[in-house]
Write a protein that holds these residues in place. Sequence first.
Motif, PDB file in Angstrom:
ATOM      1  N   ALA A  27      59.672  39.607  42.353  1.00  0.00           N
ATOM      2  CA  ALA A  27      60.224  38.249  42.364  1.00  0.00           C
ATOM      3  C   ALA A  27      59.677  37.378  41.239  1.00  0.00           C
ATOM      4  CB  ALA A  27      59.935  37.588  43.711  1.00  0.00           C
ATOM      5  N   ASN A  28      60.525  36.497  40.788  1.00  0.00           N
ATOM      6  CA  ASN A  28      60.207  35.411  39.844  1.00  0.00           C
ATOM      7  C   ASN A  28      61.523  34.662  39.721  1.00  0.00           C
ATOM      8  OD1 ASN A  28      59.833  33.729  37.615  1.00  0.00           O
ATOM      9  ND2 ASN A  28      58.484  35.183  36.585  1.00  0.00           N
ATOM     10  N   GLN A  29      61.518  33.379  40.055  1.00  0.00           N
ATOM     11  CA  GLN A  29      62.829  32.720  40.093  1.00  0.00           C
ATOM     12  C   GLN A  29      63.402  32.416  38.722  1.00  0.00           C
ATOM     13  OE1 GLN A  29      60.080  31.223  40.806  1.00  0.00           O
ATOM     14  NE2 GLN A  29      60.213  29.017  40.815  1.00  0.00           N
ATOM     15  N   LYS A  30      62.630  32.756  37.667  1.00  0.00           N
ATOM     16  CA  LYS A  30      63.225  32.646  36.335  1.00  0.00           C
ATOM     17  C   LYS A  30      64.102  33.872  36.079  1.00  0.00           C
ATOM     18  CE  LYS A  30      60.975  30.940  32.462  1.00  0.00           C
ATOM     19  NZ  LYS A  30      59.786  30.906  31.579  1.00  0.00           N
ATOM     20  N   GLY A  31      65.230  33.654  35.431  1.00  0.00           N
ATOM     21  CA  GLY A  31      66.090  34.783  35.085  1.00  0.00           C
ATOM     22  C   GLY A  31      65.611  35.420  33.782  1.00  0.00           C
ATOM     23  N   GLY A  32      65.956  36.668  33.594  1.00  0.00           N
ATOM     24  CA  GLY A  32      65.704  37.333  32.318  1.00  0.00           C
ATOM     25  C   GLY A  32      64.253  37.648  32.019  1.00  0.00           C
ATOM     26  N   VAL A  33      63.406  37.752  33.061  1.00  0.00           N
ATOM     27  CA  VAL A  33      61.987  38.037  32.815  1.00  0.00           C
ATOM     28  C   VAL A  33      61.648  39.521  32.984  1.00  0.00           C
ATOM     29  CG1 VAL A  33      61.268  35.707  33.496  1.00  0.00           C
ATOM     30  CG2 VAL A  33      61.256  37.541  35.200  1.00  0.00           C
ATOM     31  N   GLY A  34      62.647  40.307  33.411  1.00  0.00           N
ATOM     32  CA  GLY A  34      62.425  41.743  33.547  1.00  0.00           C
ATOM     33  C   GLY A  34      62.275  42.222  34.992  1.00  0.00           C
ATOM     34  N   LYS A  35      62.729  41.424  35.957  1.00  0.00           N
ATOM     35  CA  LYS A  35      62.633  41.839  37.373  1.00  0.00           C
ATOM     36  C   LYS A  35      63.394  43.134  37.619  1.00  0.00           C
ATOM     37  CE  LYS A  35      64.452  37.952  38.943  1.00  0.00           C
ATOM     38  NZ  LYS A  35      64.270  37.092  37.773  1.00  0.00           N
ATOM     39  N   THR A  36      64.658  43.133  37.182  1.00  0.00           N
ATOM     40  CA  THR A  36      65.504  44.298  37.465  1.00  0.00           C
ATOM     41  C   THR A  36      64.984  45.530  36.733  1.00  0.00           C
ATOM     42  OG1 THR A  36      67.381  42.852  37.835  1.00  0.00           O
ATOM     43  CG2 THR A  36      67.878  45.147  37.331  1.00  0.00           C
ATOM     44  N   ASP A  37      64.597  45.326  35.480  1.00  0.00           N
ATOM     45  CA  ASP A  37      64.069  46.433  34.686  1.00  0.00           C
ATOM     46  C   ASP A  37      62.853  47.058  35.363  1.00  0.00           C
ATOM     47  OD1 ASP A  37      65.088  47.195  31.957  1.00  0.00           O
ATOM     48  OD2 ASP A  37      62.912  47.416  31.704  1.00  0.00           O
ATOM     49  N   LEU A  38      61.971  46.189  35.836  1.00  0.00           N
ATOM     50  CA  LEU A  38      60.745  46.630  36.501  1.00  0.00           C
ATOM     51  C   LEU A  38      61.069  47.349  37.818  1.00  0.00           C
ATOM     52  CD1 LEU A  38      57.594  46.301  36.347  1.00  0.00           C
ATOM     53  CD2 LEU A  38      57.865  44.164  37.589  1.00  0.00           C
ATOM     54  N   THR A  39      61.962  46.771  38.606  1.00  0.00           N
ATOM     55  CA  THR A  39      62.301  47.361  39.907  1.00  0.00           C
ATOM     56  C   THR A  39      62.891  48.762  39.718  1.00  0.00           C
ATOM     57  OG1 THR A  39      62.928  45.131  40.612  1.00  0.00           O
ATOM     58  CG2 THR A  39      63.501  46.929  42.093  1.00  0.00           C
ATOM     59  N   VAL A  40      63.833  48.863  38.791  1.00  0.00           N
ATOM     60  CA  VAL A  40      64.533  50.143  38.593  1.00  0.00           C
ATOM     61  C   VAL A  40      63.586  51.205  38.028  1.00  0.00           C
ATOM     62  CG1 VAL A  40      66.282  51.279  37.149  1.00  0.00           C
ATOM     63  CG2 VAL A  40      66.833  49.136  38.338  1.00  0.00           C
ATOM     64  N   ASN A  41      62.874  50.868  36.969  1.00  0.00           N
ATOM     65  CA  ASN A  41      62.079  51.911  36.307  1.00  0.00           C
ATOM     66  C   ASN A  41      60.835  52.300  37.101  1.00  0.00           C
ATOM     67  OD1 ASN A  41      63.700  52.633  34.002  1.00  0.00           O
ATOM     68  ND2 ASN A  41      63.397  50.507  33.356  1.00  0.00           N
ATOM     69  N   LEU A  42      60.250  51.334  37.801  1.00  0.00           N
ATOM     70  CA  LEU A  42      59.120  51.699  38.678  1.00  0.00           C
ATOM     71  C   LEU A  42      59.605  52.576  39.827  1.00  0.00           C
ATOM     72  CD1 LEU A  42      56.678  48.757  39.470  1.00  0.00           C
ATOM     73  CD2 LEU A  42      56.209  50.892  38.245  1.00  0.00           C
ATOM     74  N   SER A  43      60.741  52.214  40.418  1.00  0.00           N
ATOM     75  CA  SER A  43      61.298  53.031  41.514  1.00  0.00           C
ATOM     76  C   SER A  43      61.491  54.464  41.045  1.00  0.00           C
ATOM     77  CB  SER A  43      62.655  52.477  41.977  1.00  0.00           C
ATOM     78  OG  SER A  43      62.503  51.202  42.525  1.00  0.00           O
ATOM     79  N   CYS A  44      62.084  54.604  39.867  1.00  0.00           N
ATOM     80  CA  CYS A  44      62.348  55.961  39.344  1.00  0.00           C
ATOM     81  C   CYS A  44      61.048  56.720  39.096  1.00  0.00           C
ATOM     82  CB  CYS A  44      63.161  55.878  38.049  1.00  0.00           C
ATOM     83  SG  CYS A  44      64.865  55.407  38.370  1.00  0.00           S
ATOM     84  N   GLN A  45      60.042  56.028  38.600  1.00  0.00           N
ATOM     85  CA  GLN A  45      58.800  56.725  38.283  1.00  0.00           C
ATOM     86  C   GLN A  45      58.007  57.065  39.553  1.00  0.00           C
ATOM     87  OE1 GLN A  45      58.797  58.238  35.888  1.00  0.00           O
ATOM     88  NE2 GLN A  45      56.864  58.505  34.832  1.00  0.00           N
ATOM     89  N   VAL A 170      56.030  38.636  34.570  1.00  0.00           N
ATOM     90  CA  VAL A 170      55.857  37.390  33.818  1.00  0.00           C
ATOM     91  C   VAL A 170      56.198  37.673  32.359  1.00  0.00           C
ATOM     92  CG1 VAL A 170      54.188  35.640  33.084  1.00  0.00           C
ATOM     93  CG2 VAL A 170      54.039  36.600  35.394  1.00  0.00           C
ATOM     94  N   GLN A 171      57.227  37.005  31.885  1.00  0.00           N
ATOM     95  CA  GLN A 171      57.642  37.248  30.495  1.00  0.00           C
ATOM     96  C   GLN A 171      56.612  36.651  29.545  1.00  0.00           C
ATOM     97  OE1 GLN A 171      61.530  35.746  29.616  1.00  0.00           O
ATOM     98  NE2 GLN A 171      61.570  36.660  27.590  1.00  0.00           N
ATOM     99  N   THR A 172      56.196  37.440  28.543  1.00  0.00           N
ATOM    100  CA  THR A 172      55.135  36.988  27.651  1.00  0.00           C
ATOM    101  C   THR A 172      55.698  36.031  26.602  1.00  0.00           C
ATOM    102  OG1 THR A 172      54.368  39.254  27.933  1.00  0.00           O
ATOM    103  CG2 THR A 172      53.051  37.858  26.511  1.00  0.00           C
ATOM    104  N   GLN A 173      55.991  34.824  27.037  1.00  0.00           N
ATOM    105  CA  GLN A 173      56.467  33.808  26.110  1.00  0.00           C
ATOM    106  C   GLN A 173      55.908  32.454  26.505  1.00  0.00           C
ATOM    107  OE1 GLN A 173      59.899  31.803  28.065  1.00  0.00           O
ATOM    108  NE2 GLN A 173      60.906  33.300  26.777  1.00  0.00           N
ATOM    109  N   TYR A 174      56.155  31.438  25.687  1.00  0.00           N
ATOM    110  CA  TYR A 174      55.442  30.170  25.828  1.00  0.00           C
ATOM    111  C   TYR A 174      55.470  29.603  27.250  1.00  0.00           C
ATOM    112  CZ  TYR A 174      53.747  25.514  24.946  1.00  0.00           C
ATOM    113  OH  TYR A 174      53.038  24.364  25.006  1.00  0.00           O
ATOM    114  N   PHE A 175      56.642  29.604  27.892  1.00  0.00           N
ATOM    115  CA  PHE A 175      56.726  29.009  29.227  1.00  0.00           C
ATOM    116  C   PHE A 175      56.484  30.040  30.338  1.00  0.00           C
ATOM    117  CE2 PHE A 175      59.393  26.013  26.713  1.00  0.00           C
ATOM    118  CZ  PHE A 175      58.591  24.882  26.911  1.00  0.00           C
ATOM    119  N   ALA A 176      55.654  31.017  30.046  1.00  0.00           N
ATOM    120  CA  ALA A 176      55.459  32.152  30.959  1.00  0.00           C
ATOM    121  C   ALA A 176      55.169  31.750  32.403  1.00  0.00           C
ATOM    122  CB  ALA A 176      54.330  33.026  30.435  1.00  0.00           C
TER     123      ALA A 176
END
Length: 278
Positions: A27-45, A170-176
């Motif tokens: 979870a992270n209520q910001k969009g585009g921080v990599g939630k889906t990417d993390l969920t999918v690839n961790l699940s697969c691994q 947490v996306q590694t950018q200024y407003f992280a």
Amino acid sequence: MTMTALERAHRSTAKYSTAQTRVIAVANQKGGVGKTDLTVNLSCQFAAAGKKVLLIDMDPQANATDYLVSPETPIERSTADLLIDDSVSLQDILIKECRENLDVAPADGDLSACQIRLANDINMQFKLKKKLKEMKEEGDYDYVLIDTPPSLGILTVNTLTAATEVLIPVQTQYFAMDGVVQLLETVRKVREDINPELSVMGAVLTMYDRRTILSREVASRVRHEFNEGRVYTTVIPVNVRLAEAPSYHKSIFEYDSGCNGAKAYDALAQEILSCRED
Ligand SMILES: Nc1ncnc2c1ncn2[C@@H]1O[C@H](COP(=O)(O)OP(=O)(O)O)[C@@H](O)[C@H]1O
Ligand SMILES: [Mg+2]
């Protein structure tokens, strides 16, 4: 909902224990921080490591479902049916063995409308938890990973109520850290009112660009400021292969197992699995 109703509802679902299955809300209520990417690839691994895994898609955008499920696979029922219809079980909606050891509970756009339907239901927070508890009596998973939408609405609260842990990309950018504070506040409230078992597993730095000073600065700031759970040592780099993989409906390991993104997810999966055995 009154406290009494909350307590009563909690008591009826309290038998669902964390004993073995780790239920991880990403979870992270910001969009585009990599939630889906993390969920999918961790699940697969995790699945590749021999764990029995269930991925539940709780985002009306259904990105995790699109990522893993080919467009030819018909999705007859989704997590929307699961939440709205008391007679629909998790078993009824599963795409079984979407990959070896990995089942998927798919989402579709109906989840948007479902939020409005749930708003008038006194047990609205407990829908997912109840379905997971019922399923636990039939079959067991080692890991349940749940992808969430970019909001702190009823779908995320359902997920936090059903979860044993929250993992925060947490996306590694200024407003992280924007939004992470509100998320942690929501986690605290859910823990106090509904789900005392909920813990913060930690944060994962995503889209890290090692060439920039900003990424390094933000990473050290997040490591300093994040004071619940751990910040994982492994960071997920910005990697174009990660951006490409979803359109082929392949995990990063199927798409390009040698790329930096795949190596990072492999390292993160190992880090998480070994933390548990600490
Ligand atoms: N580490 C990464 N490097 C490059 N692109 C990424 C990375 N992680 C995710 N993406 C891409 O960035 C976009 C947002 O990621 P996504 O996982 O969908 O975020 P969220 O689920 O938080 O909205 C997607 O197009 C995704 O493919
Ligand atoms: Mg997403």
